[in-house]
Design a protein around this motif. Structure first.
Motif, PDB file in Angstrom:
ATOM      1  N   LEU A 122      24.717 -26.256 -12.224  1.00  0.00           N
ATOM      2  CA  LEU A 122      24.123 -25.512 -13.341  1.00  0.00           C
ATOM      3  C   LEU A 122      25.232 -24.644 -14.227  1.00  0.00           C
ATOM      4  O   LEU A 122      25.959 -24.062 -13.653  1.00  0.00           O
ATOM      5  CB  LEU A 122      22.879 -24.433 -12.915  1.00  0.00           C
ATOM      6  CG  LEU A 122      22.429 -23.752 -13.837  1.00  0.00           C
ATOM      7  CD1 LEU A 122      21.397 -24.411 -14.918  1.00  0.00           C
ATOM      8  CD2 LEU A 122      21.525 -22.616 -13.314  1.00  0.00           C
ATOM      9  N   SER A 123      25.101 -25.168 -15.558  1.00  0.00           N
ATOM     10  CA  SER A 123      25.859 -24.190 -16.467  1.00  0.00           C
ATOM     11  C   SER A 123      24.933 -23.605 -17.410  1.00  0.00           C
ATOM     12  O   SER A 123      23.907 -23.921 -17.910  1.00  0.00           O
ATOM     13  CB  SER A 123      26.632 -25.106 -17.224  1.00  0.00           C
ATOM     14  OG  SER A 123      27.876 -25.828 -16.359  1.00  0.00           O
ATOM     15  N   ILE A 124      25.336 -22.241 -17.356  1.00  0.00           N
ATOM     16  CA  ILE A 124      24.513 -21.518 -18.190  1.00  0.00           C
ATOM     17  C   ILE A 124      25.539 -21.225 -19.656  1.00  0.00           C
ATOM     18  O   ILE A 124      26.568 -20.430 -19.540  1.00  0.00           O
ATOM     19  CB  ILE A 124      24.273 -20.109 -17.732  1.00  0.00           C
ATOM     20  CG1 ILE A 124      23.532 -20.334 -16.159  1.00  0.00           C
ATOM     21  CG2 ILE A 124      23.693 -19.021 -18.772  1.00  0.00           C
ATOM     22  CD1 ILE A 124      23.235 -19.028 -15.796  1.00  0.00           C
ATOM     23  N   VAL A 125      25.143 -21.885 -20.597  1.00  0.00           N
ATOM     24  CA  VAL A 125      25.888 -22.053 -21.713  1.00  0.00           C
ATOM     25  C   VAL A 125      25.630 -21.096 -22.882  1.00  0.00           C
ATOM     26  O   VAL A 125      24.592 -20.864 -23.266  1.00  0.00           O
ATOM     27  CB  VAL A 125      25.716 -23.546 -22.358  1.00  0.00           C
ATOM     28  CG1 VAL A 125      26.685 -23.754 -23.511  1.00  0.00           C
ATOM     29  CG2 VAL A 125      25.995 -24.724 -21.280  1.00  0.00           C
ATOM     30  N   HIS A 126      26.821 -20.512 -23.211  1.00  0.00           N
ATOM     31  CA  HIS A 126      26.437 -19.508 -24.352  1.00  0.00           C
ATOM     32  C   HIS A 126      26.621 -19.917 -25.812  1.00  0.00           C
ATOM     33  O   HIS A 126      27.366 -20.907 -26.076  1.00  0.00           O
ATOM     34  CB  HIS A 126      27.509 -18.238 -24.036  1.00  0.00           C
ATOM     35  CG  HIS A 126      28.923 -18.480 -24.623  1.00  0.00           C
ATOM     36  ND1 HIS A 126      29.752 -19.510 -23.814  1.00  0.00           N
ATOM     37  CD2 HIS A 126      29.508 -18.457 -25.685  1.00  0.00           C
ATOM     38  CE1 HIS A 126      30.921 -19.560 -24.636  1.00  0.00           C
ATOM     39  NE2 HIS A 126      30.895 -18.907 -25.606  1.00  0.00           N
ATOM     40  N   PRO A 127      25.851 -19.246 -26.625  1.00  0.00           N
ATOM     41  CA  PRO A 127      25.915 -19.570 -27.956  1.00  0.00           C
ATOM     42  C   PRO A 127      27.404 -19.149 -28.495  1.00  0.00           C
ATOM     43  O   PRO A 127      28.111 -18.314 -28.117  1.00  0.00           O
ATOM     44  CB  PRO A 127      24.849 -18.613 -28.672  1.00  0.00           C
ATOM     45  CG  PRO A 127      23.996 -18.427 -27.679  1.00  0.00           C
ATOM     46  CD  PRO A 127      24.838 -18.320 -26.576  1.00  0.00           C
ATOM     47  N   VAL A 128      27.798 -19.783 -29.651  1.00  0.00           N
ATOM     48  CA  VAL A 128      29.076 -19.580 -30.239  1.00  0.00           C
ATOM     49  C   VAL A 128      29.184 -18.266 -30.609  1.00  0.00           C
ATOM     50  O   VAL A 128      28.258 -17.628 -31.228  1.00  0.00           O
ATOM     51  CB  VAL A 128      29.437 -20.603 -31.428  1.00  0.00           C
ATOM     52  CG1 VAL A 128      30.653 -20.038 -32.105  1.00  0.00           C
ATOM     53  CG2 VAL A 128      29.394 -21.900 -31.028  1.00  0.00           C
ATOM     54  N   TYR A 170      27.996 -22.109 -12.984  1.00  0.00           N
ATOM     55  CA  TYR A 170      29.184 -21.985 -14.159  1.00  0.00           C
ATOM     56  C   TYR A 170      28.652 -21.348 -15.191  1.00  0.00           C
ATOM     57  O   TYR A 170      27.778 -21.795 -15.903  1.00  0.00           O
ATOM     58  CB  TYR A 170      29.538 -23.341 -14.256  1.00  0.00           C
ATOM     59  CG  TYR A 170      30.965 -23.340 -15.336  1.00  0.00           C
ATOM     60  CD1 TYR A 170      32.155 -22.602 -15.067  1.00  0.00           C
ATOM     61  CD2 TYR A 170      30.806 -23.631 -16.648  1.00  0.00           C
ATOM     62  CE1 TYR A 170      33.255 -22.646 -15.830  1.00  0.00           C
ATOM     63  CE2 TYR A 170      31.907 -23.727 -17.499  1.00  0.00           C
ATOM     64  CZ  TYR A 170      33.284 -23.045 -17.046  1.00  0.00           C
ATOM     65  OH  TYR A 170      34.006 -23.150 -17.666  1.00  0.00           O
ATOM     66  N   ALA A 171      28.647 -19.847 -15.187  1.00  0.00           N
ATOM     67  CA  ALA A 171      28.169 -18.880 -16.309  1.00  0.00           C
ATOM     68  C   ALA A 171      29.438 -18.070 -17.169  1.00  0.00           C
ATOM     69  O   ALA A 171      29.464 -16.922 -16.706  1.00  0.00           O
ATOM     70  CB  ALA A 171      27.083 -18.138 -15.833  1.00  0.00           C
TER      71      ALA A 171
END
Length: 202
Positions: A49-55, A83-84
């Protein structure tokens, strides 16, 4: 990269006594994520799981409970269970992470609350390493543990945070590492049956 997202399973027991009917999220390949690089951070990661951040921001308002995130197998570990790099205002409860090089990886994380979270059979259970990103702050970890990991907790660049009744069991290299960290409270923490170093602070 959606914010304020919740993932809830039916329960996990623990890696030692897993619950019947637990919710398992399992990766079966080493395929990389396809998201773009943001703020110098690549999401082409071999993660369950990837916790993707906004730009120019952080991934905020997420919570996960009652789930087991597993890599392929103990003998064929994925790079990350979770992965965060830029996670914030997030919580995990009754979550296990296994069969990964790193159970959880963060690089600039703040305002995290974890209860009864365990990493098992990982090279490193929990790692925070800013590596040029802003430092992490405000973690509250309660009964968070590792079992059968080379390194239990590798925590660098973290400030004003508390670890309550947390432990690393069976660590073969290092149970606890705190580097360039400030105002950390380790309350009732420990290392059970380590064969490597118990605590390193630098």
């Amino acid at each position: 990269e959606a914010e304020w997202v919740s993932l809830h399973g039916v329960g996990i027991g623990s890696s030692l006594t897993p619950a019947t009917g637990k919710t398992v999220i399992k990766k079966t390949t080493h395929a990389l994520g396809t998201s773009s690089t943001r703020n110098g951070i690549s999401y082409a990661a071999d993660s369950v799981l990837s916790i993707v951040h906004p730009v120019d921001s952080w991934s905020q308002g997420w919570n996960i409970s009652g789930m087991d995130f597993q890599g392929i197998s103990d003998g064929d570990r994925n790079a990350y269970a979770i992965y965060a790099p830029r996670a914030a205002i997030g919580s995990m409860t009754d979550v296990t992470l296994g069969f990964a090089t790193k159970g959880f990886f963060g690089a600039s994380c703040w305002d995290l609350v974890w209860d009864h979270v365990q990493a098992y059979n990982c090279n490193t259970g929990f790692e925070h390493n800013p590596s040029g990103n802003p430092a992490g702050t405000s973690w509250s970890f309660n009964n968070v543990s590792t079992n059968g990991c080379g390194i239990g907790f590798s925590i660098q660049g973290l400030n004003y945070s508390t670890f309550n009744s947390c432990y690393a069991e069976g660590s073969t290299t290092l149970s606890w590492l705190f580097g360039t960290a400030k105002n950390i409270v380790l309350n009732g923490g420990g290392g059970e049956n380590p064969t490597g170093t118990l605590l390193s602070i630098n």
